[in-house]
Design a protein around this motif. Structure first.
Motif, PDB file in Angstrom:
ATOM      1  N   VAL A  86      12.735   2.866  99.013  1.00 36.77           N
ATOM      2  CA  VAL A  86      13.307   1.640  99.573  1.00 36.77           C
ATOM      3  C   VAL A  86      14.773   1.517  99.169  1.00 36.77           C
ATOM      4  O   VAL A  86      15.639   1.201  99.975  1.00 36.77           O
ATOM      5  CB  VAL A  86      12.510   0.401  99.109  1.00 36.77           C
ATOM      6  N   PHE A  87      15.067   1.780  97.870  1.00 40.93           N
ATOM      7  CA  PHE A  87      16.446   1.749  97.387  1.00 40.93           C
ATOM      8  C   PHE A  87      17.299   2.786  98.119  1.00 40.93           C
ATOM      9  O   PHE A  87      18.401   2.497  98.572  1.00 40.93           O
ATOM     10  CB  PHE A  87      16.489   2.030  95.881  1.00 40.93           C
ATOM     11  N   ALA A  88      16.784   4.013  98.210  1.00 41.66           N
ATOM     12  CA  ALA A  88      17.558   5.100  98.818  1.00 41.66           C
ATOM     13  C   ALA A  88      17.880   4.810 100.275  1.00 41.66           C
ATOM     14  O   ALA A  88      19.004   5.015 100.732  1.00 41.66           O
ATOM     15  CB  ALA A  88      16.785   6.414  98.696  1.00 41.66           C
ATOM     16  N   LYS A  89      16.889   4.327 101.013  1.00 44.24           N
ATOM     17  CA  LYS A  89      17.107   4.039 102.432  1.00 44.24           C
ATOM     18  C   LYS A  89      18.154   2.950 102.610  1.00 44.24           C
ATOM     19  O   LYS A  89      19.031   3.045 103.475  1.00 44.24           O
ATOM     20  CB  LYS A  89      15.787   3.614 103.080  1.00 44.24           C
ATOM     21  N   GLU A  90      18.102   1.914 101.771  1.00 42.93           N
ATOM     22  CA  GLU A  90      19.045   0.814 101.887  1.00 42.93           C
ATOM     23  C   GLU A  90      20.457   1.252 101.512  1.00 42.93           C
ATOM     24  O   GLU A  90      21.443   0.698 101.990  1.00 42.93           O
ATOM     25  CB  GLU A  90      18.596  -0.345 100.991  1.00 42.93           C
ATOM     26  N   ALA A  91      20.560   2.278 100.653  1.00 41.09           N
ATOM     27  CA  ALA A  91      21.874   2.781 100.245  1.00 41.09           C
ATOM     28  C   ALA A  91      22.467   3.747 101.263  1.00 41.09           C
ATOM     29  O   ALA A  91      23.566   4.262 101.068  1.00 41.09           O
ATOM     30  CB  ALA A  91      21.767   3.478  98.886  1.00 41.09           C
ATOM     31  N   ALA A 123       4.694  -4.781 100.007  1.00 42.63           N
ATOM     32  CA  ALA A 123       4.886  -5.973 100.831  1.00 42.63           C
ATOM     33  C   ALA A 123       5.868  -6.956 100.207  1.00 42.63           C
ATOM     34  O   ALA A 123       6.633  -7.620 100.903  1.00 42.63           O
ATOM     35  CB  ALA A 123       3.545  -6.656 101.078  1.00 42.63           C
ATOM     36  N   GLY A 124       5.866  -7.061  98.889  1.00 43.38           N
ATOM     37  CA  GLY A 124       6.752  -8.030  98.232  1.00 43.38           C
ATOM     38  C   GLY A 124       7.950  -7.412  97.555  1.00 43.38           C
ATOM     39  O   GLY A 124       8.582  -8.035  96.698  1.00 43.38           O
ATOM     40  N   PHE A 125       8.282  -6.179  97.929  1.00 45.63           N
ATOM     41  CA  PHE A 125       9.385  -5.461  97.268  1.00 45.63           C
ATOM     42  C   PHE A 125      10.431  -5.083  98.307  1.00 45.63           C
ATOM     43  O   PHE A 125      10.183  -4.257  99.183  1.00 45.63           O
ATOM     44  CB  PHE A 125       8.832  -4.198  96.597  1.00 45.63           C
ATOM     45  N   GLU A 126      11.602  -5.718  98.221  1.00 42.51           N
ATOM     46  CA  GLU A 126      12.658  -5.438  99.197  1.00 42.51           C
ATOM     47  C   GLU A 126      14.008  -5.329  98.504  1.00 42.51           C
ATOM     48  O   GLU A 126      14.221  -5.906  97.434  1.00 42.51           O
ATOM     49  CB  GLU A 126      12.704  -6.535 100.261  1.00 42.51           C
TER      50      GLU A 126
END
Length: 320
Positions: A86-91, A123-126
């Motif tokens: 999730v972190f990598a994709k957002e970066a 579900a609760g991690f963004e």
């Protein structure tokens, strides 16, 4: 062998594509047949797709495509990898498509209970990042290949002064810092190591030229040393003394630049040790957003510089 070693051995035996009975496995590993049954049950519970066929030609086997499945990841490891994705994709990670395939496999080869657990935790991690640059991913993908395979690239680069130039660079590494991607590279135009912002690379093209990077080189260390040089033992440093509200001082002490130069902190005061050039050039812009929540005590030159910056802004926005 230990339990884990035996379970791994069973996996590799079954992964060979040969159907094996519990008796054959027990003889091969020299363990009790009841222990084999326990290990098979444990592997199935962890999500390994083991098929059990009964009858004369029966035995245990794996699904044909299990070789593509990630082996030996427990639920915590899977959860950590999915969160990291999730972190990598957002970066703006350059290999987003491969990352998506990998995370799909992690979910696919989990049993129903594990799938439920992973879904709840995801579900609760963004992660919310600043809006990225849509065109930067192809550039990052080319840079990643150039770093890994040590080939030079030609780039059309736009500087911070809006000047455009064509350069050949040897990309030594990639760095993600402060919501932006950089490459640390040897610039043939300037004959020195420099950092280039990926979003300022307008075009990138592979070349046939090969370079050799030293194994000891660290792109991160080079980048940080140029960004935040070590001032220990340097002469002519000036103490910057700031008083103010605790929350504002906390924020200043965590600032990427000022925090690096923090010398002393109390409940209502922070002292930083800086070069005069930094106090004149960068610090006023760092402090202005804090308004009246802080007060500069020393040095006097910074107070005068703050007044000058504010006066320039007033003049700039003055209605004529």
């Amino acid at each position: 062998m230990s339990k884990n070693d035996n379970m791994l051995a069973i996996l590799w035996m079954l992964n060979s594509g040969i159907k094996m009975t519990a008796k054959q496995i027990s003889e091969k590993l020299e363990i009790n047949i009841r222990t084999v049954y326990r290990y098979i049950d444990a592997l199935c519970a962890s999500g390994v797709p083991i098929i059990s066929d009964t009858g004369h030609n029966g035995g245990y086997s794996l699904l044909n495509n299990f070789i593509r499945a990630p082996l030996l990841f427990d639920i915590e490891e899977k959860k950590a990898l999915l969160h990291a994705a999730v972190f990598a994709k957002e970066a703006g990670y350059p290999l987003s498509e491969a990352l998506g395939t990998a995370t799909s496999k992690l979910k696919m080869y989990s049993n129903q209970e594990q799938e439920s657990i992973l879904s709840r935790h995801l579900a609760g991690f963004e992660v919310i990042n600043r809006m990225g640059y849509p065109s930067v991913q192809p550039v990052l993908a080319e840079l990643e290949q150039a770093v890994a395979n040590e080939f030079s690239v030609e780039i059309d680069y736009r500087t911070s002064h809006e000047e455009q130039s064509n350069r050949m660079i040897d990309p030594y590494g990639m760095v993600y810092w402060n919501n932006k991607w950089y490459t640390v590279a040897f610039c043939h135009l300037r004959s020195e190591m420099l950092s280039f912002r990926a979003d300022r690379i307008l075009q990138i093209k592979r070349t046939q030229k090969i370079f050799k990077r030293s194994e000891a080189f660290s792109a991160r260390e080079f980048f940080m040393q140029n960004l935040l040089p070590d001032l220990v033992g340097k002469d002519g440093l000036i103490s910057l003394i700031i008083r103010g509200r605790s929350e504002a001082l906390d924020d200043l002490c965590l600032h990427w630049f000022l925090g690096h130069h923090l010398k002393e902190r109390t409940s209502n005061q922070a002292i930083f040790l800086l070069e005069e050039r930094s106090i004149h050039t960068y610090v006023p812009n760092f402090l202005l957003p804090y308004g009246k929540s802080i007060q500069v005590i020393e040095p006097q030159i910074l107070k005068e510089r703050l007044v000058a910056v504010v006066s320039e802004l007033m003049e700039y926005y003055k209605i004529k």
